[in-house]
Design a protein around this motif. Sequence first.
Motif, PDB file in Angstrom:
ATOM      1  N   ALA A   1       0.989  -1.307  -0.085  1.00  0.00           N
ATOM      2  CA  ALA A   1       0.006  -0.059  -0.037  1.00  0.00           C
ATOM      3  C   ALA A   1       0.856   1.280  -0.030  1.00  0.00           C
ATOM      4  CB  ALA A   1      -0.802   0.043   1.119  1.00  0.00           C
ATOM      5  N   SER A   2       2.291   1.094   0.387  1.00  0.00           N
ATOM      6  CA  SER A   2       3.020   2.388   0.445  1.00  0.00           C
ATOM      7  C   SER A   2       3.168   2.883  -0.994  1.00  0.00           C
ATOM      8  CB  SER A   2       4.211   1.743   1.036  1.00  0.00           C
ATOM      9  OG  SER A   2       4.882   0.854   0.511  1.00  0.00           O
ATOM     10  N   TYR A   3       2.912   1.961  -1.961  1.00  0.00           N
ATOM     11  CA  TYR A   3       3.180   2.719  -3.303  1.00  0.00           C
ATOM     12  C   TYR A   3       2.074   3.677  -3.928  1.00  0.00           C
ATOM     13  CZ  TYR A   3       6.705  -0.767  -3.759  1.00  0.00           C
ATOM     14  OH  TYR A   3       7.945  -1.452  -3.351  1.00  0.00           O
ATOM     15  N   TYR A   4       0.957   3.851  -2.960  1.00  0.00           N
ATOM     16  CA  TYR A   4      -0.304   4.770  -3.180  1.00  0.00           C
ATOM     17  C   TYR A   4       0.143   6.070  -3.918  1.00  0.00           C
ATOM     18  CZ  TYR A   4       0.055   7.956   0.720  1.00  0.00           C
ATOM     19  OH  TYR A   4       0.328   8.694   1.520  1.00  0.00           O
ATOM     20  N   ILE A   5       1.236   6.647  -3.426  1.00  0.00           N
ATOM     21  CA  ILE A   5       1.524   8.093  -3.687  1.00  0.00           C
ATOM     22  C   ILE A   5       2.075   7.982  -5.231  1.00  0.00           C
ATOM     23  CG2 ILE A   5       4.362   7.889  -3.155  1.00  0.00           C
ATOM     24  CD1 ILE A   5       1.953  10.546  -1.928  1.00  0.00           C
TER      25      ILE A   5
ATOM     26  N   PHE B   1       0.937   9.168 -10.978  1.00  0.00           N
ATOM     27  CA  PHE B   1       0.501   8.812 -12.023  1.00  0.00           C
ATOM     28  C   PHE B   1      -0.841   9.178 -12.853  1.00  0.00           C
ATOM     29  CE2 PHE B   1      -1.409   5.361 -14.844  1.00  0.00           C
ATOM     30  CZ  PHE B   1      -0.498   5.477 -15.920  1.00  0.00           C
ATOM     31  N   LEU B   2      -1.810   9.099 -11.891  1.00  0.00           N
ATOM     32  CA  LEU B   2      -3.115   9.489 -12.182  1.00  0.00           C
ATOM     33  C   LEU B   2      -3.152  11.030 -12.762  1.00  0.00           C
ATOM     34  CD1 LEU B   2      -5.535   7.810  -9.734  1.00  0.00           C
ATOM     35  CD2 LEU B   2      -5.513   7.582 -12.337  1.00  0.00           C
ATOM     36  N   VAL B   3      -2.499  11.893 -11.775  1.00  0.00           N
ATOM     37  CA  VAL B   3      -2.325  13.276 -11.843  1.00  0.00           C
ATOM     38  C   VAL B   3      -1.569  13.651 -13.049  1.00  0.00           C
ATOM     39  CG1 VAL B   3      -1.478  15.504 -11.233  1.00  0.00           C
ATOM     40  CG2 VAL B   3      -2.737  13.991  -9.650  1.00  0.00           C
ATOM     41  N   PHE B   4      -0.612  13.014 -13.371  1.00  0.00           N
ATOM     42  CA  PHE B   4       0.305  13.625 -14.726  1.00  0.00           C
ATOM     43  C   PHE B   4       0.144  12.659 -15.928  1.00  0.00           C
ATOM     44  CE2 PHE B   4       2.715  15.262 -10.908  1.00  0.00           C
ATOM     45  CZ  PHE B   4       2.597  16.481 -11.398  1.00  0.00           C
ATOM     46  N   ASP B   5      -0.338  11.441 -15.725  1.00  0.00           N
ATOM     47  CA  ASP B   5      -0.341  10.726 -16.888  1.00  0.00           C
ATOM     48  C   ASP B   5      -1.768  10.682 -17.488  1.00  0.00           C
ATOM     49  OD1 ASP B   5       1.795   8.572 -18.134  1.00  0.00           O
ATOM     50  OD2 ASP B   5      -0.190   8.401 -18.620  1.00  0.00           O
ATOM     51  N   VAL B   6      -2.673  10.042 -16.600  1.00  0.00           N
ATOM     52  CA  VAL B   6      -4.137   9.776 -17.072  1.00  0.00           C
ATOM     53  C   VAL B   6      -4.714  11.126 -17.368  1.00  0.00           C
ATOM     54  CG1 VAL B   6      -6.258   8.596 -16.404  1.00  0.00           C
ATOM     55  CG2 VAL B   6      -4.141   7.685 -15.679  1.00  0.00           C
TER      56      VAL B   6
ATOM     57  N   VAL C   1     -15.261  18.391 -12.295  1.00  0.00           N
ATOM     58  CA  VAL C   1     -15.204  17.608 -10.934  1.00  0.00           C
ATOM     59  C   VAL C   1     -14.215  16.543 -11.002  1.00  0.00           C
ATOM     60  CG1 VAL C   1     -16.641  15.765  -9.797  1.00  0.00           C
ATOM     61  CG2 VAL C   1     -17.732  17.877 -10.476  1.00  0.00           C
ATOM     62  N   PHE C   2     -13.888  16.163 -12.154  1.00  0.00           N
ATOM     63  CA  PHE C   2     -12.916  14.952 -12.324  1.00  0.00           C
ATOM     64  C   PHE C   2     -11.505  15.952 -12.272  1.00  0.00           C
ATOM     65  CE2 PHE C   2      -9.650  13.435 -15.564  1.00  0.00           C
ATOM     66  CZ  PHE C   2      -9.489  12.284 -15.010  1.00  0.00           C
ATOM     67  N   LEU C   3     -11.477  17.292 -12.672  1.00  0.00           N
ATOM     68  CA  LEU C   3     -10.247  17.596 -12.714  1.00  0.00           C
ATOM     69  C   LEU C   3     -10.024  18.122 -11.042  1.00  0.00           C
ATOM     70  CD1 LEU C   3      -9.871  20.423 -15.573  1.00  0.00           C
ATOM     71  CD2 LEU C   3      -8.426  18.354 -14.961  1.00  0.00           C
ATOM     72  N   LEU C   4     -10.976  18.710 -10.277  1.00  0.00           N
ATOM     73  CA  LEU C   4     -10.953  18.958  -8.853  1.00  0.00           C
ATOM     74  C   LEU C   4     -10.429  17.805  -8.254  1.00  0.00           C
ATOM     75  CD1 LEU C   4     -11.944  21.294  -6.994  1.00  0.00           C
ATOM     76  CD2 LEU C   4     -13.740  20.011  -6.527  1.00  0.00           C
ATOM     77  N   LEU C   5     -10.850  16.411  -8.459  1.00  0.00           N
ATOM     78  CA  LEU C   5     -10.536  15.324  -7.886  1.00  0.00           C
ATOM     79  C   LEU C   5      -8.853  15.173  -7.944  1.00  0.00           C
ATOM     80  CD1 LEU C   5     -13.210  12.895  -8.470  1.00  0.00           C
ATOM     81  CD2 LEU C   5     -12.709  13.622  -6.249  1.00  0.00           C
ATOM     82  N   LEU C   6      -8.577  15.332  -9.305  1.00  0.00           N
ATOM     83  CA  LEU C   6      -6.994  15.360  -9.566  1.00  0.00           C
ATOM     84  C   LEU C   6      -6.197  16.355  -8.801  1.00  0.00           C
ATOM     85  CD1 LEU C   6      -7.271  13.501 -13.022  1.00  0.00           C
ATOM     86  CD2 LEU C   6      -6.442  12.519 -10.770  1.00  0.00           C
TER      87      LEU C   6
END
Lengths: 126, 210
Positions: free
Chosen positions: A66-70, A75-80, A105-110
Amino acid sequence: MMGHAEHPWLTIVGLLVGAVAFGFTPLALAWLWARVFSPNKPGAEKNATYECGLESKGDSWTGFGASYYIYAIVFLVFDVEAVFLLPFAVAFTGLSLGACLAMLVFLLLLVEGLVWAYGKNVLTWA
Amino acid sequence: MADELKELKIELSKNGIFTTTLEELYNWGRKNSVWPLTFGLACCAIEMIATTMARYDLARFGAEVFRPSPRQADLIIVSGTVTKKMAPQVVRLYNQMPEPKYVIAMGACAISGGPFRDGYNVLKGIDRYIPVDVHIPGCPPRPEALIHAFMTLQKKIDEQALAGSARPRHLNKDLPSEFPVPAFGEHGLEPPQNNEVFHEAAGNPLKVIQ
């Protein structure tokens, strides 16, 4: 050229058939050559998934720490996000209000993820 | 008949007519596009790397594309000492290469164990387990020697027949493509050699010690 006047796309179809044939003919010839000249010799080791000389042990379907969550967040922020931002920008003028709100909303989450990563001090390199 | 055809071909080429056979074209293509496996074992590998670089330039022979996966490689250059611990992995890598595949045993260690022959952990030549096409002596062989070995291999590929009883292994359905991987047992590798592959020279003065 009566047919040409009736079907203006005929040239395109001809070109398409030519292009597909150009790609597939060498492949088909290679496939035929292999079928005719080289006997198929599969084996347990040749068909093994892992190809580094070592025998694979255990199952690859294992849990990750779970320590890899960061890393997942970054990855989600900069790639997806980039994958979705590009079509969003292209279609921006033609979007309905609902679609625009969903995207925001999607952007806000990221962005929350970005703030979280920034707060964790993972965005420093030096 | 074959000699007559050859003479006819020479005669035609003198008159400016180029003729070829399917076999010649096929082998010409194969010998000039041999892709070696990215695989080095010891100091010989440094010479192998030097061979691929600009100074010696193995790319002149169409072999600069070292493949990091055995699936895409045609040639394994056994460059260096094969320890008994490493031997099963070498054989397995060879097994995973698609046919047609070739082996160059580079240097004294790969062909016989070399200076470490009497070591308890050193395999006395990779030809005990896989069929070697070209042996290069030397400790380590210079890049020129590897290029010579490579040209020898090209010559060998060029002379392979597509049909007939002398056709190479990859065209013969009855010959194996995979070779038994030795196991690391209590007293070295078991079996000590694959007798179907390994043929010791008659009257070998070197005592075989496993």
